[in-house]
Write a protein that holds these residues in place. Structure first.
Motif, PDB file in Angstrom:
ATOM      1  N   THR A   6      -2.103  16.818   0.815  1.00 23.08           N
ATOM      2  CA  THR A   6      -2.652  15.780   1.662  1.00 23.08           C
ATOM      3  C   THR A   6      -2.235  16.003   3.111  1.00 23.08           C
ATOM      4  OG1 THR A   6      -2.572  14.199  -0.146  1.00 23.08           O
ATOM      5  CG2 THR A   6      -2.764  13.299   2.063  1.00 23.08           C
ATOM      6  N   SER A   7      -3.180  15.858   4.037  1.00 23.25           N
ATOM      7  CA  SER A   7      -2.872  15.996   5.460  1.00 23.25           C
ATOM      8  C   SER A   7      -2.037  14.811   5.927  1.00 23.25           C
ATOM      9  CB  SER A   7      -4.173  16.057   6.260  1.00 23.25           C
ATOM     10  OG  SER A   7      -4.844  14.805   6.188  1.00 23.25           O
ATOM     11  N   PRO A   8      -1.373  14.929   7.097  1.00 17.70           N
ATOM     12  CA  PRO A   8      -0.625  13.775   7.619  1.00 17.70           C
ATOM     13  C   PRO A   8      -1.500  12.544   7.769  1.00 17.70           C
ATOM     14  CG  PRO A   8      -0.081  15.770   8.845  1.00 17.70           C
ATOM     15  CD  PRO A   8      -1.221  16.125   7.944  1.00 17.70           C
ATOM     16  N   GLN A   9      -2.741  12.740   8.230  1.00 11.72           N
ATOM     17  CA  GLN A   9      -3.639  11.603   8.386  1.00 11.72           C
ATOM     18  C   GLN A   9      -4.016  11.003   7.034  1.00 11.72           C
ATOM     19  OE1 GLN A   9      -4.110  14.699   9.462  1.00 11.72           O
ATOM     20  NE2 GLN A   9      -4.868  14.757  11.581  1.00 11.72           N
ATOM     21  N   VAL A 108      -5.635   5.253  13.325  1.00 14.70           N
ATOM     22  CA  VAL A 108      -4.996   6.446  12.780  1.00 14.70           C
ATOM     23  C   VAL A 108      -5.415   7.635  13.631  1.00 14.70           C
ATOM     24  CG1 VAL A 108      -4.729   7.958  10.787  1.00 14.70           C
ATOM     25  CG2 VAL A 108      -4.995   5.493  10.439  1.00 14.70           C
ATOM     26  N   ASN A 109      -4.472   8.235  14.305  1.00 13.00           N
ATOM     27  CA  ASN A 109      -4.739   9.368  15.192  1.00 13.00           C
ATOM     28  C   ASN A 109      -5.059  10.613  14.365  1.00 13.00           C
ATOM     29  OD1 ASN A 109      -4.802  11.389  17.082  1.00 13.00           O
ATOM     30  ND2 ASN A 109      -2.775  10.982  17.946  1.00 13.00           N
ATOM     31  N   GLN A 110      -6.334  11.005  14.342  1.00 13.97           N
ATOM     32  CA  GLN A 110      -6.763  12.127  13.508  1.00 13.97           C
ATOM     33  C   GLN A 110      -6.402  13.484  14.103  1.00 13.97           C
ATOM     34  OE1 GLN A 110      -7.793  11.653  10.581  1.00 13.97           O
ATOM     35  NE2 GLN A 110      -8.426   9.525  10.506  1.00 13.97           N
ATOM     36  N   SER A 111      -5.928  13.518  15.337  1.00  7.96           N
ATOM     37  CA  SER A 111      -5.561  14.797  15.942  1.00  7.96           C
ATOM     38  C   SER A 111      -4.073  15.087  15.776  1.00  7.96           C
ATOM     39  CB  SER A 111      -5.924  14.798  17.436  1.00  7.96           C
ATOM     40  OG  SER A 111      -5.207  13.802  18.133  1.00  7.96           O
ATOM     41  N   ILE A 184      -5.558 -16.471  20.365  1.00  7.29           N
ATOM     42  CA  ILE A 184      -4.879 -15.408  19.629  1.00  7.29           C
ATOM     43  C   ILE A 184      -3.382 -15.681  19.564  1.00  7.29           C
ATOM     44  CG2 ILE A 184      -4.275 -12.952  19.633  1.00  7.29           C
ATOM     45  CD1 ILE A 184      -6.991 -12.366  20.832  1.00  7.29           C
ATOM     46  N   THR A 185      -2.830 -15.534  18.366  1.00  8.83           N
ATOM     47  CA  THR A 185      -1.392 -15.655  18.159  1.00  8.83           C
ATOM     48  C   THR A 185      -0.872 -14.347  17.579  1.00  8.83           C
ATOM     49  OG1 THR A 185      -1.603 -18.022  17.691  1.00  8.83           O
ATOM     50  CG2 THR A 185       0.447 -16.950  17.028  1.00  8.83           C
ATOM     51  N   PRO A 186      -0.129 -13.547  18.345  1.00  5.26           N
ATOM     52  CA  PRO A 186       0.402 -12.289  17.807  1.00  5.26           C
ATOM     53  C   PRO A 186       1.417 -12.556  16.691  1.00  5.26           C
ATOM     54  CG  PRO A 186       0.508 -12.342  20.214  1.00  5.26           C
ATOM     55  CD  PRO A 186       0.209 -13.730  19.761  1.00  5.26           C
ATOM     56  N   ILE A 187       1.399 -11.706  15.675  1.00  7.92           N
ATOM     57  CA  ILE A 187       2.375 -11.801  14.592  1.00  7.92           C
ATOM     58  C   ILE A 187       3.296 -10.589  14.585  1.00  7.92           C
ATOM     59  CG2 ILE A 187       2.692 -11.905  12.086  1.00  7.92           C
ATOM     60  CD1 ILE A 187       0.159 -13.493  11.880  1.00  7.92           C
ATOM     61  N   LYS A 188       2.702  -9.384  14.613  1.00  2.00           N
ATOM     62  CA  LYS A 188       3.514  -8.168  14.575  1.00  2.00           C
ATOM     63  C   LYS A 188       2.675  -7.002  15.034  1.00  2.00           C
ATOM     64  CE  LYS A 188       7.098  -5.607  13.567  1.00  2.00           C
ATOM     65  NZ  LYS A 188       8.299  -5.638  14.429  1.00  2.00           N
ATOM     66  N   SER A 189       3.319  -6.004  15.628  1.00  2.00           N
ATOM     67  CA  SER A 189       2.622  -4.783  16.004  1.00  2.00           C
ATOM     68  C   SER A 189       3.563  -3.592  15.857  1.00  2.00           C
ATOM     69  CB  SER A 189       2.104  -4.863  17.448  1.00  2.00           C
ATOM     70  OG  SER A 189       3.174  -4.937  18.364  1.00  2.00           O
ATOM     71  N   MET A 190       2.970  -2.417  15.669  1.00  2.00           N
ATOM     72  CA  MET A 190       3.741  -1.181  15.646  1.00  2.00           C
ATOM     73  C   MET A 190       2.931  -0.108  16.355  1.00  2.00           C
ATOM     74  SD  MET A 190       3.160   0.393  11.788  1.00  2.00           S
ATOM     75  CE  MET A 190       3.525   2.063  12.333  1.00  2.00           C
ATOM     76  N   SER A 191       3.619   0.815  17.013  1.00  3.46           N
ATOM     77  CA  SER A 191       2.948   1.905  17.714  1.00  3.46           C
ATOM     78  C   SER A 191       3.766   3.166  17.518  1.00  3.46           C
ATOM     79  CB  SER A 191       2.820   1.591  19.208  1.00  3.46           C
ATOM     80  OG  SER A 191       2.154   2.629  19.890  1.00  3.46           O
ATOM     81  N   SER A 192       3.272   4.034  16.650  1.00  2.00           N
ATOM     82  CA  SER A 192       3.930   5.304  16.393  1.00  2.00           C
ATOM     83  C   SER A 192       2.850   6.314  16.026  1.00  2.00           C
ATOM     84  CB  SER A 192       4.953   5.165  15.258  1.00  2.00           C
ATOM     85  OG  SER A 192       4.308   4.777  14.054  1.00  2.00           O
ATOM     86  N   GLN A 193       3.242   7.548  15.874  1.00  2.00           N
ATOM     87  CA  GLN A 193       2.279   8.586  15.490  1.00  2.00           C
ATOM     88  C   GLN A 193       2.391   8.866  14.007  1.00  2.00           C
ATOM     89  OE1 GLN A 193      -0.137   9.628  17.068  1.00  2.00           O
ATOM     90  NE2 GLN A 193       0.307   9.299  19.236  1.00  2.00           N
TER      91      GLN A 193
END
Length: 214
Positions: A6-9, A108-111, A184-193
């Motif tokens: 399986t690829s990372p993506q 999902v960053n496909q590159s 809008i009420t933010p609950i949670k976010s994440m930003s990673s590769q």
């Protein structure tokens, strides 16, 4: 799925859709839409969560989220990301007017081609489940005769015979659309590769007209 090849993506997409299934179960339980006895306690990512016991309810949530997998993996060329832009769990009244939306905005960053550790993604997504357990004060009560649905929004229509066939599993929603920008009420976010996820609540704008467009 053969995880060795399986690829990372692909691995990221698998973990994401699995997480969405668990999260939707937790949201429906949180809203009290069904009696507590309709759910059972399970452990996922070392967090105690709720899972639907009723076969039809469990199957609807599972099929809706698992059928997202090929569209999360399929590349949207202009942005090099998956076709799925966001997934909503929408609660509406008897007129199909939205009352509240739990919105998962995903990318999902496909590159991205580096190795992805499932434990790293799982740790990040685990925080969303913990946040959901304490999100009830930010939600609104539901009136009698309300309903709910899972809605996916795509960046583009899938192309190719196999993808078009998979797309037929999804049908247009009958739920009406708000005419004003929602609160809008933010609950949670994440930003990673290679994965970025935002979870937030949407409620109708106080200026929203009573009768909405189809």
């Amino acid at each position: 799925m053969d995880r060795k090849n399986t690829s990372p993506q692909g691995e990221t997409a698998r973990v994401l859709t699995e997480f969405l299934e668990v999260a939707v179960n937790c949201i429906v339980f949180l809203k009290g839409f069904y009696p507590p006895a309709a759910f059972e306690r399970r452990r996922y990512m070392n967090v105690v969560v709720q899972k639907a016991r009723h076969p039809q309810l469990a199957d609807y949530i599972h099929s809706a989220t698992s059928n997202l997998l090929p569209f999360v993996q399929k590349v949207f060329i202009l942005q090099k990301t998956g076709l799925v832009e966001r997934v909503n769990v929408t609660f509406y009244d008897k007129e199909h007017i939205p009352l509240e939306k739990f919105v998962f905005k995903i990318d999902v960053n496909q590159s991205y081609n580096s190795k992805v550790e499932e434990s790293d993604i799982g740790f990040a997504l685990r925080a969303f489940l913990i946040k959901l357990t304490v999100a009830k004060p930010a939600t609104k009560p539901l009136p009698p005769s309300s309903g709910w649905e899972i809605t996916a929004y795509f960046r583009a229509l899938p192309q190719g015979s196999s993808k078009e066939k998979e797309a037929q599993l999804w049908i247009p929603t009958d739920t009406k659309q708000w005419l004003q920008p929602p609160d809008i009420t933010p609950i949670k976010s994440m930003s990673s590769q290679p994965l970025k996820v935002q979870l937030y609540l949407e409620h109708p704008n106080p200026c929203e007209p009573k009768k909405l467009e189809e």
